[in-house]
Write a protein that holds these residues in place. Structure first.
Motif, short mmCIF file in Angstrom:
data_model
loop_
_atom_site.label_atom_id
_atom_site.label_comp_id
_atom_site.label_asym_id
_atom_site.label_seq_id
_atom_site.Cartn_x
_atom_site.Cartn_y
_atom_site.Cartn_z
N LYS A 60 0.83 -1.20 0.00
CA LYS A 60 0.00 0.00 0.00
C LYS A 60 0.87 1.26 0.00
O LYS A 60 0.60 2.22 -0.74
N ASN B 10 0.85 13.97 5.03
CA ASN B 10 -0.22 13.42 4.20
C ASN B 10 -1.10 14.53 3.64
O ASN B 10 -1.52 14.49 2.47
N ALA C 194 1.18 3.98 -3.02
CA ALA C 194 0.90 5.40 -2.75
C ALA C 194 2.09 6.27 -3.16
O ALA C 194 1.91 7.34 -3.75
N LYS D 86 2.27 6.71 -6.94
CA LYS D 86 1.26 7.68 -7.40
C LYS D 86 1.69 9.12 -7.06
O LYS D 86 1.53 10.05 -7.87
N GLN D 87 2.25 9.30 -5.87
CA GLN D 87 2.70 10.64 -5.46
C GLN D 87 3.81 11.15 -6.37
O GLN D 87 3.81 12.32 -6.78
#
Length: 320
Positions: A239, A299, A243, A246-247
């Motif tokens: 996960k 975040n 993430a 994608k960032q």
């Protein structure tokens, strides 16, 4: 030797000191594998048979201890090929037959023998110690237990529903929830919960088998716990990696379309850190910032970058 055979071997060597317990165990054994029959002259005899030498040996010794009856064990080949021998103990003397049946409370109040199947009156196991002996005898005569390395399953196979319900009730007196299922022409009393199988082994006073099963259960639970933790950590890593990928894609898009210098200082700083440390966690990124920021703050900034990237892609929908 299978685990089931080990259990039977162990409980066959257990001897109750009280005669009433010995009678309860003998009653269970005869109730499972014994039957009475009438000869052409109208006289009754008692026949016990089993394919298990351990069971016959226990029955032979109990008859000697409780009623001072000693008969030879007969051996004949099994009707099915490659299935070993069948062992028999025959009480052909009507007086001995009646003596044993009366002793194990398998004769009605009228003193008559009316059934070919040995039916045991509950009066024979009124005490808890006798109930333990009755369960032990029932399992010895017609029970089995699976290899606990594979799965947990304890069962006693009965020829009639009445016998199955009788054993179920005796087991239930120890707060163990045994079930009954019909299998072909038999009624099977079974337990599938590992902890309750440990309890039933204790009730039958199979201490060595109980310890072996407990050790196996502990090792299996430890393995399962480790596997759950590994799976959880693997899922979290996957996960986190997904993430981060994608960032980085979002930041590269912003850099290409607008340049990172167009961002406010807080967003630019976190964007450049993410590009430089693609494998870092949110906590690690936050500690690299000046001043340091917590995971929620990191975040929050990354989500802002993601929203900006979606806008640049022409997608105005807010990310959940």
């Amino acid at each position: 030797m299978s685990f089931s055979s080990q259990v039977k071997e162990e409980i066959s060597r257990h001897w109750s000191t009280a005669r009433h317990c010995q009678i309860a165990e003998l009653a269970a054994i005869l109730g499972m594998n014994g039957h009475v029959q009438k000869n052409p002259e109208g006289k009754w005899s008692l026949v016990f048979q089993s394919e298990n030498e351990v069971v016959v040996r226990k029955c032979f010794t109990l008859l000697k201890k409780t009623f001072n009856i000693e008969r030879e064990i007969r051996i004949r080949p099994h009707m099915s090929l490659n299935k070993g021998n069948v062992y028999l103990i025959c009480l052909e003397n009507p007086a001995e037959t009646r003596k044993v049946l009366q002793g194990i409370k398998a004769i009605g109040l009228d003193g008559n023998i009316s059934s070919q199947s040995v039916r045991v009156d509950p009066i024979v196991y009124q005490k808890n110690c006798c109930k333990r002996a009755f369960i032990r005898g029932s399992f010895l005569a017609s029970g089995s237990i699976s290899d606990p390395e594979k799965f947990y399953h304890f069962e006693i196979v009965c020829s009639t529903q009445e016998k199955a319900e009788q054993i179920q009730q005796v087991i239930a007196s120890f707060d163990i929830d045994a079930k009954i299922v019909v299998r072909k022409k038999s009624y099977v009393v079974y337990i599938k919960e590992g902890a309750q199988i440990v309890e039933i082994l204790g009730i039958m006073e199979a201490g060595l088998a109980l310890m072996n099963l407990e050790n196996i259960r502990i090792l299996k639970e430890m393995r399962n716990s480790v596997n759950r933790k590994v799976n959880c950590e693997t899922a979290n890593i996957n996960k986190t990696v997904s993430a981060a990928v994608k960032q980085i894609e979002d930041i590269r898009l912003i850099e290409e379309k607008r340049g990172l210098g167009s961002l406010n200082p807080g967003l630019e700083q976190i964007a450049r850190l993410r590009l430089e440390y693609p494998e870092a966690t949110l906590k690690e990124l936050g500690e690299m910032l000046s001043p340091a920021v917590g995971k929620s703050g990191v975040n929050h900034r990354l989500r802002k970058l993601s929203i900006l990237a979606e806008e640049l892609r022409g997608n105005k929908e807010e990310l959940l």
